[in-house]
Design a protein around this motif. Structure first.
Motif, PDB file in Angstrom:
ATOM      1  N   PHE A 129     -23.185 -45.370  11.247  1.00  0.00           N
ATOM      2  CA  PHE A 129     -23.993 -44.675  11.425  1.00  0.00           C
ATOM      3  C   PHE A 129     -24.037 -43.338  10.490  1.00  0.00           C
ATOM      4  CE2 PHE A 129     -26.393 -41.420  14.231  1.00  0.00           C
ATOM      5  CZ  PHE A 129     -27.570 -41.960  14.050  1.00  0.00           C
ATOM      6  N   LEU A 132     -25.051 -44.580   7.226  1.00  0.00           N
ATOM      7  CA  LEU A 132     -26.318 -44.949   7.048  1.00  0.00           C
ATOM      8  C   LEU A 132     -27.330 -43.565   6.947  1.00  0.00           C
ATOM      9  CD1 LEU A 132     -28.616 -47.095   7.113  1.00  0.00           C
ATOM     10  CD2 LEU A 132     -28.711 -46.648   9.760  1.00  0.00           C
ATOM     11  N   MET A 133     -26.936 -42.547   7.641  1.00  0.00           N
ATOM     12  CA  MET A 133     -27.801 -41.346   7.672  1.00  0.00           C
ATOM     13  C   MET A 133     -27.164 -40.518   6.528  1.00  0.00           C
ATOM     14  SD  MET A 133     -29.581 -41.794   9.923  1.00  0.00           S
ATOM     15  CE  MET A 133     -30.511 -40.555  10.354  1.00  0.00           C
ATOM     16  N   PRO A 137     -28.215 -42.330   1.827  1.00  0.00           N
ATOM     17  CA  PRO A 137     -29.292 -41.429   1.203  1.00  0.00           C
ATOM     18  C   PRO A 137     -28.548 -40.555   0.038  1.00  0.00           C
ATOM     19  CG  PRO A 137     -29.452 -41.178   3.535  1.00  0.00           C
ATOM     20  CD  PRO A 137     -28.250 -41.873   3.247  1.00  0.00           C
ATOM     21  N   PRO A 145     -31.900 -48.243  -4.519  1.00  0.00           N
ATOM     22  CA  PRO A 145     -32.133 -47.696  -3.426  1.00  0.00           C
ATOM     23  C   PRO A 145     -31.119 -47.231  -2.147  1.00  0.00           C
ATOM     24  CG  PRO A 145     -32.062 -49.886  -3.060  1.00  0.00           C
ATOM     25  CD  PRO A 145     -31.573 -49.614  -4.592  1.00  0.00           C
ATOM     26  N   PRO A 147     -28.604 -48.696  -0.002  1.00  0.00           N
ATOM     27  CA  PRO A 147     -27.689 -49.400   0.558  1.00  0.00           C
ATOM     28  C   PRO A 147     -27.299 -50.394  -0.367  1.00  0.00           C
ATOM     29  CG  PRO A 147     -29.779 -49.309   1.663  1.00  0.00           C
ATOM     30  CD  PRO A 147     -29.886 -48.647   0.215  1.00  0.00           C
ATOM     31  N   LEU A 225     -22.590 -53.805   8.134  1.00  0.00           N
ATOM     32  CA  LEU A 225     -24.045 -54.386   8.101  1.00  0.00           C
ATOM     33  C   LEU A 225     -25.066 -53.216   7.934  1.00  0.00           C
ATOM     34  CD1 LEU A 225     -25.946 -56.443   9.930  1.00  0.00           C
ATOM     35  CD2 LEU A 225     -25.560 -55.193  11.881  1.00  0.00           C
ATOM     36  N   MET A 226     -24.736 -51.813   8.694  1.00  0.00           N
ATOM     37  CA  MET A 226     -25.685 -50.712   8.284  1.00  0.00           C
ATOM     38  C   MET A 226     -25.641 -50.257   6.960  1.00  0.00           C
ATOM     39  SD  MET A 226     -24.425 -49.170  12.017  1.00  0.00           S
ATOM     40  CE  MET A 226     -25.681 -48.042  12.402  1.00  0.00           C
ATOM     41  N   GLY A 229     -26.972 -53.117   2.894  1.00  0.00           N
ATOM     42  CA  GLY A 229     -28.392 -53.745   2.621  1.00  0.00           C
ATOM     43  C   GLY A 229     -28.687 -55.211   2.872  1.00  0.00           C
ATOM     44  N   ASN A 230     -27.859 -56.025   2.998  1.00  0.00           N
ATOM     45  CA  ASN A 230     -27.650 -57.211   3.415  1.00  0.00           C
ATOM     46  C   ASN A 230     -28.643 -58.308   3.073  1.00  0.00           C
ATOM     47  OD1 ASN A 230     -25.987 -56.470   5.706  1.00  0.00           O
ATOM     48  ND2 ASN A 230     -27.831 -55.613   6.686  1.00  0.00           N
ATOM     49  N   VAL A 231     -29.003 -58.238   1.626  1.00  0.00           N
ATOM     50  CA  VAL A 231     -29.648 -59.047   0.929  1.00  0.00           C
ATOM     51  C   VAL A 231     -28.965 -60.030   0.389  1.00  0.00           C
ATOM     52  CG1 VAL A 231     -31.270 -59.333  -1.191  1.00  0.00           C
ATOM     53  CG2 VAL A 231     -31.370 -57.140   0.115  1.00  0.00           C
ATOM     54  N   PRO A 241     -27.442 -54.317  -3.360  1.00  0.00           N
ATOM     55  CA  PRO A 241     -26.943 -54.665  -1.997  1.00  0.00           C
ATOM     56  C   PRO A 241     -26.546 -56.009  -1.942  1.00  0.00           C
ATOM     57  CG  PRO A 241     -29.521 -54.875  -2.478  1.00  0.00           C
ATOM     58  CD  PRO A 241     -28.797 -54.356  -3.566  1.00  0.00           C
ATOM     59  N   ARG A 243     -24.709 -58.955   1.026  1.00  0.00           N
ATOM     60  CA  ARG A 243     -24.476 -59.427   2.701  1.00  0.00           C
ATOM     61  C   ARG A 243     -23.092 -60.051   2.793  1.00  0.00           C
ATOM     62  NH1 ARG A 243     -28.669 -62.920   6.051  1.00  0.00           N
ATOM     63  NH2 ARG A 243     -30.133 -61.533   5.310  1.00  0.00           N
TER      64      ARG A 243
ATOM     65  N   THR B 150     -38.859 -48.562  -2.080  1.00  0.00           N
ATOM     66  CA  THR B 150     -37.404 -49.644  -1.303  1.00  0.00           C
ATOM     67  C   THR B 150     -38.199 -50.554  -0.167  1.00  0.00           C
ATOM     68  OG1 THR B 150     -35.837 -47.993  -1.748  1.00  0.00           O
ATOM     69  CG2 THR B 150     -35.198 -49.611   0.031  1.00  0.00           C
ATOM     70  N   ALA B 177     -36.657 -58.044  -1.232  1.00  0.00           N
ATOM     71  CA  ALA B 177     -36.379 -57.188  -0.454  1.00  0.00           C
ATOM     72  C   ALA B 177     -35.376 -56.420  -1.043  1.00  0.00           C
ATOM     73  CB  ALA B 177     -36.100 -57.830   0.894  1.00  0.00           C
ATOM     74  N   HIS B 178     -35.250 -54.993  -0.903  1.00  0.00           N
ATOM     75  CA  HIS B 178     -34.065 -54.127  -1.122  1.00  0.00           C
ATOM     76  C   HIS B 178     -32.766 -54.160  -0.125  1.00  0.00           C
ATOM     77  CE1 HIS B 178     -37.255 -52.857  -4.011  1.00  0.00           C
ATOM     78  NE2 HIS B 178     -36.244 -53.391  -4.840  1.00  0.00           N
ATOM     79  N   VAL B 179     -33.541 -54.005   1.216  1.00  0.00           N
ATOM     80  CA  VAL B 179     -32.630 -53.952   2.051  1.00  0.00           C
ATOM     81  C   VAL B 179     -33.255 -54.809   3.200  1.00  0.00           C
ATOM     82  CG1 VAL B 179     -31.776 -52.417   4.050  1.00  0.00           C
ATOM     83  CG2 VAL B 179     -32.588 -51.468   1.856  1.00  0.00           C
ATOM     84  N   VAL B 180     -31.916 -55.874   3.959  1.00  0.00           N
ATOM     85  CA  VAL B 180     -32.416 -56.591   5.116  1.00  0.00           C
ATOM     86  C   VAL B 180     -31.761 -55.964   6.328  1.00  0.00           C
ATOM     87  CG1 VAL B 180     -32.010 -58.815   5.836  1.00  0.00           C
ATOM     88  CG2 VAL B 180     -32.643 -58.633   3.658  1.00  0.00           C
ATOM     89  N   GLN B 186     -32.242 -50.000  13.562  1.00  0.00           N
ATOM     90  CA  GLN B 186     -31.567 -50.009  12.285  1.00  0.00           C
ATOM     91  C   GLN B 186     -32.586 -49.723  11.223  1.00  0.00           C
ATOM     92  OE1 GLN B 186     -29.558 -53.528  10.993  1.00  0.00           O
ATOM     93  NE2 GLN B 186     -28.591 -52.564   9.058  1.00  0.00           N
ATOM     94  N   GLY B 193     -34.048 -42.434   6.650  1.00  0.00           N
ATOM     95  CA  GLY B 193     -32.931 -41.760   5.749  1.00  0.00           C
ATOM     96  C   GLY B 193     -33.514 -41.969   4.086  1.00  0.00           C
ATOM     97  N   ASN B 194     -34.803 -42.645   3.806  1.00  0.00           N
ATOM     98  CA  ASN B 194     -35.087 -42.886   2.499  1.00  0.00           C
ATOM     99  C   ASN B 194     -36.492 -42.811   2.279  1.00  0.00           C
ATOM    100  OD1 ASN B 194     -35.569 -44.197   0.157  1.00  0.00           O
ATOM    101  ND2 ASN B 194     -34.290 -45.804   0.409  1.00  0.00           N
TER     102      ASN B 194
END
Lengths: 295, 280
Positions: A129, A132-133, A137, A145, A147, A225-226, A229-231, A241, A243, B150, B177-180, B186, B193-194
């Motif tokens: 968390f 992510l926050m 950024p 971007p 992540p 996971l957070m 970016g999980n691409v 990003p 995964r 993004t 995608a840039h983020v999944v 989430q 945040g972006n």
């Protein structure tokens, strides 16, 4: 062969009961691991049968609802994030253990250790968390971007650094005080004492710390996971990003059906394989090292 | 190894394996055979309907609710062929299906979300499509600041993804995608945040978070505001009714189940899946 009855010398009944129940518990613990592996195999069997092992490497990409099941890029994601974290966290952890022991004044050292212990106790979802926050950024402003593999590596570094530091700290504390007195008497400088005496004698302990950290990083799910970016792609640089295998399971398991579900269990099996590979490599390295230092 | 020792050892192994096998594994077929409701169809609805089914089972002992997936078309085909009692369709009934009887139990709606600081007020459908396929990559092309977009997409298997792709006539392979992301929360955190992110999430969660100080804005679509009300009324374009379908007007046990699925008794289950219940 070890006889099962003669390794308890006492003939008293309570000793017999104790040894029997302890054996039972030990067998259960071992059995559970086997069951987990058996369960993974059982659940991913439809994938092995219907899809075939080779397609997890040879398919063009990962679109499980579209019958495409390549896992290679996620294996890379897991390996890169873990390796990066271990590379960052190892020097940080060991140096802070040394700092605590040999450089910091006692009060500072005690507080520093408390803080690291606290850091070790923070649940991974909180790290995620925060990542992510705050972290994502920040990276996003620098290299959009945001992540990315980099974010994952940094978060994992934060998470495994305390493990490495605390285990190193404990093993440094076990160095016989005579060694330290002797090196002081011989007029070693602080750094050459650390380099020539402390580090060689604590090598095994430091190694165990790194191994524990490595295992935690490999299996970490929520935080990664957070922030990652999980691409699904093999990253070409640090700010792409990625995964990981664990994130793949957590992201898709809730809604997966049929072959998709089996393919996710397959990624669990891959992860298991990676862990076995890494741990056994580390163990064999450790044995070689013990042998060399014993000579 | 002398025989008694071997015997004790074997006994121990048998004991351990029994302990392990006695762990709470679930055998779905081991339940008592009673009256059975077979429900098949949409994989979007299956998790919700099987939760409703579980609650229904506890209220009506002896009745078994069997939920199977296979897509909305299978749900319709199965009730036409008499293979299922109830079909699940995550869409309205088509004109050639009007002889069937459909009961809406909830609505599924998703909304496009942007960061609050993003000056873009509305996007046309083809602009959103271009952004997601990667032919528009900068906000300045759609009236925003000069910043790279993004693109936030959903993980495979989620109904939100399916509805989104369906509406914009895309396949998941077309999306750059840039983020999944996994769950709605989430996605909202990622966009909050972006400042340059665009994403889509279930409307219920987005509306709740936007009114509770999270930095996201819900975009109107075809000039219709994205709210729970417009979804409930069926006016919001990016939404669909979740329908239970029967061959003839429901009666008996089937009717009891459908009435139960429409009642406020299951609203918590509907909200947990981020769908919109029928009444307030």
């Amino acid at each position: 062969m070890i006889s099962f009855s003669s390794n308890t010398l006492s003939r008293s009944r309570s000793d017999f009961l104790l040894s029997e129940s302890v054996r039972l518990l030990a067998l259960t613990a071992g059995g559970l691991l086997l069951l987990v592996v058996a369960f993974l195999f059982h659940e991913s069997w439809p994938a092995l049968q219907g899809i075939g092992l080779s397609r997890f490497f040879s398919d063009p990409d990962w679109y499980p609802t579209d019958n495409s099941y390549r896992l290679t890029s996620m294996v890379w994601g897991t390996l890169l994030a873990t390796t990066g974290a271990v590379l960052f966290a190892t020097p940080l952890g060991i140096l802070s253990a040394l700092f605590c022991h040999f450089y910091a004044p006692p009060l500072l050292s005690r507080w520093y250790r408390r803080m690291v212990e606290l850091l070790a106790g923070i649940p991974s979802v909180v790290f995620g968390f925060w990542g992510l926050m705050v972290l994502v950024p920040l990276i996003g402003r620098w290299h959009p971007p945001g992540p990315s593999l980099m974010a994952g590596v940094l978060i994992l570094t934060l998470m495994i650094m305390p493990t490495i530091m605390l285990v190193s700290h404990a093993s440094i504390a076990h160095v016989p005080i005579a060694y330290i007195h002797t090196t002081s008497a011989l007029g070693f400088s602080r750094w050459s004492m650390i380099w020539h005496v402390i580090l060689p004698t604590t090598k095994m302990g430091l190694f165990t710390g790194i191994l524990l950290g490595l295992a935690r990083a490999l299996g970490e799910t929520m935080a990664v996971l957070m922030v990652c970016g999980n691409v699904v792609q093999t990253p070409s640089h640090l700010f792409d990003p990625v995964r990981t295998l664990t994130a793949n399971i957590a992201l898709e398991m809730a809604y997966a059906l049929g072959d998709h579900r089996a393919a996710l269990f397959m990624s669990g099996l891959f992860l298991m394989g990676l862990v076995v590979l890494v741990v056994s490599t580390a163990e064999s390295l450790r044995h070689q090292n013990t042998y060399v230092s014993a000579k | 190894m002398p025989f008694p020792v071997f015997f004790i050892f074997t006994l121990r192994i048998i004991l351990v394996s029994h302990i392990l096998w006695a762990l709470p594994w679930e055998y779905p077929n081991a339940r008592a055979e009673g009256e059975r409701l077979i429900i098949t169809g949409s994989s979007t609805m299956a998790p919700l309907v099987s939760e409703i089914g579980k609650r229904f089972e506890t209220l009506h002992p002896g009745i078994r609710v069997d939920v199977q997936t296979g897509g909305s078309s299978r749900g319709i085909a199965d009730i036409v062929n008499g293979l299922a009692d109830i079909g699940m369709a995550s869409r309205a009934l088509k004109s050639q299906e009007q002889h069937l009887s459909g009961s809406v139990i909830a609505h599924d709606g998703i909304t496009i979300i942007l960061h609050t600081s993003n000056p873009v007020q509305e996007l046309a459908d083809d602009q959103i499509r271009s952004i997601y396929t990667g032919s528009i990559t900068n906000w300045s092309h759609v009236g925003g600041p000069d910043a790279a977009i993004t693109v936030v997409n959903k993980a495979e298997g989620r109904s939100t993804l399916e509805l989104f792709l369906d509406y914009f006539h895309l396949s998941n392979r077309d999306v750059h995608a840039h983020v999944v992301i996994g769950d709605n929360e989430q996605g909202i955190k990622t966009v909050a945040g972006n400042p340059n992110a665009i994403g889509y999430v279930s409307i219920g969660t987005a509306q709740y978070d936007a009114t509770h100080g999270i930095g996201i804005r819900l975009l109107s679509l075809q000039h219709i505001p994205a709210t729970i009300e417009t979804v409930r009324e069926g006016r919001f374009p990016l939404s669909r009714p979740l329908t239970l379908v029967t061959k003839s007007p429901p009666a008996g046990l089937i009717k009891t189940f459908i009435v139960f699925a429409q009642s406020p008794q299951v609203h918590d289950l509907i909200l947990k899946q981020y769908f919109v219940p029928l009444q307030e």
